[in-house]
Design a protein around this motif. Sequence first.
Motif, mmCIF file in Angstrom:
data_model
loop_
_atom_site.group_PDB
_atom_site.id
_atom_site.type_symbol
_atom_site.label_atom_id
_atom_site.label_comp_id
_atom_site.label_asym_id
_atom_site.label_seq_id
_atom_site.Cartn_x
_atom_site.Cartn_y
_atom_site.Cartn_z
ATOM 1 N N ALA A 12 -6.506 -11.113 14.189
ATOM 2 C CA ALA A 12 -6.004 -10.328 15.328
ATOM 3 C C ALA A 12 -5.742 -11.269 16.493
ATOM 4 C CB ALA A 12 -7.031 -9.280 15.709
ATOM 5 N N GLN A 13 -4.635 -11.073 17.183
ATOM 6 C CA GLN A 13 -4.328 -11.855 18.383
ATOM 7 C C GLN A 13 -5.043 -11.216 19.572
ATOM 8 O OE1 GLN A 13 -2.301 -14.541 17.870
ATOM 9 N NE2 GLN A 13 -2.390 -13.890 15.737
ATOM 10 N N PRO A 14 -5.207 -11.962 20.680
ATOM 11 C CA PRO A 14 -5.800 -11.339 21.870
ATOM 12 C C PRO A 14 -4.856 -10.303 22.485
ATOM 13 C CG PRO A 14 -5.184 -13.630 22.307
ATOM 14 C CD PRO A 14 -4.891 -13.381 20.858
ATOM 15 N N ASP A 15 -5.381 -9.571 23.453
ATOM 16 C CA ASP A 15 -4.583 -8.630 24.260
ATOM 17 C C ASP A 15 -4.007 -7.455 23.471
ATOM 18 O OD1 ASP A 15 -5.025 -10.305 26.456
ATOM 19 O OD2 ASP A 15 -3.278 -11.533 25.941
ATOM 20 N N LYS A 16 -4.801 -6.966 22.540
ATOM 21 C CA LYS A 16 -4.367 -5.758 21.823
ATOM 22 C C LYS A 16 -4.244 -4.613 22.828
ATOM 23 C CE LYS A 16 -5.883 -2.886 17.930
ATOM 24 N NZ LYS A 16 -6.888 -2.729 16.869
ATOM 25 N N PRO A 17 -3.133 -3.877 22.805
ATOM 26 C CA PRO A 17 -2.972 -2.787 23.779
ATOM 27 C C PRO A 17 -4.032 -1.702 23.580
ATOM 28 C CG PRO A 17 -0.917 -3.241 22.616
ATOM 29 C CD PRO A 17 -1.973 -4.038 21.938
ATOM 30 N N VAL A 18 -4.425 -1.103 24.691
ATOM 31 C CA VAL A 18 -5.349 0.047 24.647
ATOM 32 C C VAL A 18 -4.563 1.253 25.165
ATOM 33 C CG1 VAL A 18 -7.518 0.998 25.515
ATOM 34 C CG2 VAL A 18 -7.303 -1.477 25.103
ATOM 35 N N LEU A 19 -4.423 2.256 24.322
ATOM 36 C CA LEU A 19 -3.605 3.413 24.685
ATOM 37 C C LEU A 19 -4.484 4.589 25.121
ATOM 38 C CD1 LEU A 19 -0.924 3.286 21.841
ATOM 39 C CD2 LEU A 19 -0.964 2.076 24.011
ATOM 40 N N ASP A 20 -3.857 5.529 25.842
ATOM 41 C CA ASP A 20 -4.565 6.733 26.305
ATOM 42 C C ASP A 20 -4.561 7.811 25.214
ATOM 43 O OD1 ASP A 20 -4.858 5.590 28.804
ATOM 44 O OD2 ASP A 20 -2.942 6.412 29.532
ATOM 45 N N ASP A 21 -5.476 8.732 25.337
ATOM 46 C CA ASP A 21 -5.493 9.964 24.529
ATOM 47 C C ASP A 21 -5.536 9.711 23.022
ATOM 48 O OD1 ASP A 21 -5.235 11.346 26.950
ATOM 49 O OD2 ASP A 21 -3.035 11.231 26.848
ATOM 50 N N VAL A 22 -6.095 8.579 22.627
ATOM 51 C CA VAL A 22 -6.073 8.239 21.202
ATOM 52 C C VAL A 22 -6.848 9.250 20.339
ATOM 53 C CG1 VAL A 22 -6.842 6.481 19.530
ATOM 54 C CG2 VAL A 22 -5.499 5.823 21.534
ATOM 55 N N PRO A 23 -8.073 9.661 20.718
ATOM 56 C CA PRO A 23 -8.794 10.608 19.836
ATOM 57 C C PRO A 23 -8.032 11.914 19.615
ATOM 58 C CG PRO A 23 -10.282 9.679 21.476
ATOM 59 C CD PRO A 23 -8.896 9.249 21.863
ATOM 60 N N GLU A 24 -7.417 12.445 20.685
ATOM 61 C CA GLU A 24 -6.675 13.710 20.553
ATOM 62 C C GLU A 24 -5.462 13.526 19.626
ATOM 63 O OE1 GLU A 24 -7.519 12.280 23.386
ATOM 64 O OE2 GLU A 24 -8.922 13.680 24.317
ATOM 65 N N LEU A 25 -4.734 12.426 19.845
ATOM 66 C CA LEU A 25 -3.542 12.190 19.023
ATOM 67 C C LEU A 25 -3.917 11.948 17.564
ATOM 68 C CD1 LEU A 25 -1.585 10.043 21.599
ATOM 69 C CD2 LEU A 25 -0.826 12.228 20.650
ATOM 70 N N GLN A 26 -5.018 11.227 17.354
ATOM 71 C CA GLN A 26 -5.447 10.989 15.966
ATOM 72 C C GLN A 26 -5.845 12.295 15.290
ATOM 73 O OE1 GLN A 26 -8.468 7.928 15.737
ATOM 74 N NE2 GLN A 26 -7.004 6.291 16.190
ATOM 75 N N ALA A 27 -6.496 13.172 16.040
ATOM 76 C CA ALA A 27 -6.894 14.465 15.459
ATOM 77 C C ALA A 27 -5.651 15.278 15.085
ATOM 78 C CB ALA A 27 -7.766 15.236 16.454
ATOM 79 N N PHE A 28 -4.631 15.194 15.927
ATOM 80 C CA PHE A 28 -3.371 15.903 15.665
ATOM 81 C C PHE A 28 -2.684 15.313 14.414
ATOM 82 C CE2 PHE A 28 1.197 16.676 17.058
ATOM 83 C CZ PHE A 28 1.184 18.013 16.701
#
Length: 222
Positions: A12-28
Amino acid sequence: MTVITVPQIIPAQPDKPVLDDVPELQAFARAIAVDGVWTTDIARATASMFDGMAATWNTQHSTNRFDAVRDALRRGQIPVGGRCLEVGSGTGQITPLLTDHFDEVFCVDLSIALLTQAPGCDSFRICCDASRLPFCDQVFDAAVLVDTFCCAHELVRVLKGRGHIVWINLLGQDGPLYVPATDIASALPGAWTSTESAAGWGSWSVLSAVASPSEPASTPWP
Ligand SMILES: C[S@@+](CC[C@H](N)C(=O)[O-])C[C@H]1O[C@@H](n2cnc3c(N)ncnc32)[C@H](O)[C@@H]1O
């Protein structure tokens, strides 16, 4: 289900993006893949949301890191050649990797605005809903899904009996549409094996159907 985990070789390279609302979107995403939750209203809303991101997709929304796609194609034991369906092809950034591996690639996406951003290349692009694909039964050797929703039953309908489903999340378990491959497989008819690994920021799994002794002989298109 048999899971074969292949050691990670692309760090893995550094600076992996961190996104919002991930748990909700994953559940969807999981509800769509596993419980078959999908309606024309959801399709319309999805198309409209991605249409709205089209102009800035490649520069602001895409990860622009496709290590997981390259690694899956290299080490996922997906036969070279044949006919591939790319579901949720977006602006077509991944398609050239697929046209290098397969003889023919058919790209489908709900978002006409994303599709029209795609550069010309050696593939077919169709604006349609992957829950109602405009293809006959058993015509594809592989289906590749990168960060998109999985309409499992429709996918299996168009795959040849020994076809492969390549399930990729470019941000791995942190991806907004990440669903474990074992969950995807649980929604598919029949028994499946998963060959999987991580690469860079992402994760990949190649799901392959296990032939059942009682399976009737099928007559897929050549
Ligand atoms: C997060 S984007 C990813 C695009 C592309 N795979 C990439 O990695 O750059 C998800 C894409 O899947 C498409 N999509 C989602 N559900 C779909 C469906 N049921 N049928 C066709 N396309 C779909 C969206 O329109 C969008 O282009």
